[in-house]
Enzyme design. Structure first.
Site, PDB file in Angstrom:
ATOM      1  N   GLU B 163     -10.772  -5.645 -32.947  1.00 20.90           N
ATOM      2  CA  GLU B 163     -11.077  -6.341 -31.695  1.00 20.90           C
ATOM      3  C   GLU B 163      -9.807  -6.546 -30.852  1.00 20.90           C
ATOM      4  O   GLU B 163      -9.838  -6.381 -29.627  1.00 20.90           O
ATOM      5  CB  GLU B 163     -11.736  -7.701 -31.975  1.00 20.90           C
ATOM      6  CG  GLU B 163     -13.222  -7.616 -32.305  1.00 20.90           C
ATOM      7  CD  GLU B 163     -14.095  -7.221 -31.112  1.00 20.90           C
ATOM      8  OE1 GLU B 163     -13.634  -7.311 -29.958  1.00 20.90           O
ATOM      9  OE2 GLU B 163     -15.237  -6.805 -31.348  1.00 20.90           O
ATOM     10  N   GLU B 166      -8.912  -3.170 -29.379  1.00 18.45           N
ATOM     11  CA  GLU B 166      -9.844  -2.763 -28.323  1.00 18.45           C
ATOM     12  C   GLU B 166      -9.625  -3.542 -27.039  1.00 18.45           C
ATOM     13  O   GLU B 166      -9.629  -2.986 -25.945  1.00 18.45           O
ATOM     14  CB  GLU B 166     -11.296  -2.992 -28.777  1.00 18.45           C
ATOM     15  CG  GLU B 166     -11.876  -1.879 -29.616  1.00 18.45           C
ATOM     16  CD  GLU B 166     -13.331  -2.149 -30.017  1.00 18.45           C
ATOM     17  OE1 GLU B 166     -13.811  -1.438 -30.900  1.00 18.45           O
ATOM     18  OE2 GLU B 166     -13.950  -3.076 -29.453  1.00 18.45           O
ATOM     19  N   GLU B 167      -9.466  -4.864 -27.174  1.00 19.14           N
ATOM     20  CA  GLU B 167      -9.412  -5.700 -25.971  1.00 19.14           C
ATOM     21  C   GLU B 167      -8.043  -5.664 -25.293  1.00 19.14           C
ATOM     22  O   GLU B 167      -7.946  -5.827 -24.078  1.00 19.14           O
ATOM     23  CB  GLU B 167      -9.795  -7.155 -26.311  1.00 19.14           C
ATOM     24  CG  GLU B 167     -11.248  -7.296 -26.745  1.00 19.14           C
ATOM     25  CD  GLU B 167     -11.708  -8.749 -26.829  1.00 19.14           C
ATOM     26  OE1 GLU B 167     -10.886  -9.664 -26.619  1.00 19.14           O
ATOM     27  OE2 GLU B 167     -12.902  -8.965 -27.114  1.00 19.14           O
TER      28      GLU B 167
END
Lengths: 282, 282
Positions: B163, B166-167
């Site tokens: 996460e 990805e972010e």
């Protein structure tokens, strides 16, 4: 449809009231009202067709169509109209339709079961142990700690106390989560998380549950830990740490209730209450 | 059916091969083979009728009927025959039928989503913070730690690292689970468990994801922690403990992989590796 006619066509759809009753959600999606579904298949097909045309023209995103059991005759036409299954509970199936050209960002279905195991040691150094009637350990003679799945809406610490009570009749107080194990492909392609808990016994008289439990006893800890079954490295580790916890040599996560302003019910946060210089509030 | 005819009738059913293709599971239940379903509705209704008669005579327990999307026309007749929905995934719906008179003991569907939050502090004392494009915090100006749901089959520590990557494009190493929060009625009547993780950054250059993230930055920790949004008591507690963890004043759960004999993939157990006098193996 020609561009010129588009608005007029839309106007007609809106006025015709042939569309499914629905509301718009905060993500610009559509939630169809399951209490206003046409029961007749052909009326449903017509309404769904007009509704999808309207929602597409409005550039909506995901459509949520909940079909209760009594509307099971509408599942097939919905699938034929391009809907896909999202999830199901005993009394309904939820279908979705993603309108935009970009990849679907609808949240996926629940992915995990949550299980608890309970290590309960009494003042004589005996651990609460059970033999299971069903499943892979059936007939193996293995003594294990009480385990089970937490119920829908149940907190981990409540689930541990309930499982011990149900299987053995023993009342307990939750002390700590020693650790947790995550497993995959456990059931129906889903994963599970197993929380290993240490509980303090508040009663001593065992009242065995008959449907799931073959036998239950307070068992000498040494004998429990020496079973060949327990020598599996992870299980051995778990039992060692439970013992260390009851002797004050290991610190897991206690829990504390927090009330957010908008919530009526507390939420529980599980953490190392010792390092936080706080007492656990079970 | 007369008692005398029972065996003969059964024999006929077995020989007629009009029954649905299936296998018996370890719990004395029936798993219908979804690849051999009749496509014609009337043939299905006949086969299901004969199959149920056979299974009842055999005193089977639960029947599992998985209907792939291409067999959606069989959902309604299955419901009419007394089946109930159990769960669904995008390409199929699973229905069950409980034969015995005693209450159903079939395992329930997955009950939880599993989420992760990532506290990433760099050597300058700055925390990795994002603003979300969608959802309740949209447009609020609130800076939060990267969060997300773990994917199907993904481990908690992997999900946290993914996460963040990805972010924000930042590479990280998982250190510890600080604690976890359980919430109920979060989505579709389901619960969730949110694991708060501390990660060590392995890179510094932010590359923001555009679809979900409005803004991302390395932010002064003091400024991050002073936001009114963070003064919510549980969130404040979480941030304080993340800070204590990075300063060595708080010990959460690290993780270690265990290989069971029969499993190809390791399972991860999360526990207090410090108290266990062991190093974490992320």
């Amino acid at each position: 449809m020609e561009k010129k006619d588009n608005d007029y066509g839309l106007e007609n759809l809106l006025l015709s009231s042939n569309c499914l009753s629905c509301e718009v959600d905060p993500y610009d999606g559509i939630i169809v009202d399951p209490s206003c579904l046409p029961t007749d298949v052909n009326s449903f097909i017509d309404s769904l067709h007009d509704s999808l045309a309207l929602w597409k023209s409005q550039e909506r995103k995901g459509v949520w169509l909940k079909l209760p059991t009594e509307n099971a005759n509408l599942v097939f036409p919905a699938i034929e109209a391009g809907f896909v299954y999202h999830h199901a509970e005993p009394n309904y199936v939820m279908l979705t339709y993603w309108i935009p050209e970009v990849p679907c960002t609808l949240p996926s279905n629940a992915s995990h079961q949550v299980g608890v195991g309970a290590f309960v040691l009494n003042e004589e150094g005996q651990v609460l142990a059970v033999q299971e009637k069903n499943g892979p350990l059936q007939g193996s003679g293995v003594w294990k700690m009480p385990t089970g799945l937490v119920n829908q809406g149940e907190d981990v610490h409540e689930g541990a106390v309930r499982e011990v009570k149900e299987e053995t009749g023993i009342d307990t107080e939750f002390l700590e989560v020693i650790g947790f194990r995550q497993g995959h492909q456990v059931l129906f392609e889903k994963s599970d998380i197993f929380f290993l808990c240490v509980l303090r016994p508040l009663s001593m008289t065992i009242l065995k549950q008959d449907t799931e439990i073959e036998a239950a006893q307070w068992m000498d800890l040494e004998k429990f830990a020496c079973q060949p079954f327990v020598q599996n490295s992870m299980l051995r580790k778990m039992v060692d740490m439970c013992m260390a916890c009851t002797q004050g040599r290991y610190r897991g996560f206690g829990t504390r209730a927090f009330h957010a302003g908008s919530e009526r019910m507390p939420s529980y946060f599980y953490y190392n209450v010792h390092d936080s210089m706080e007492k656990s509030i079970p």
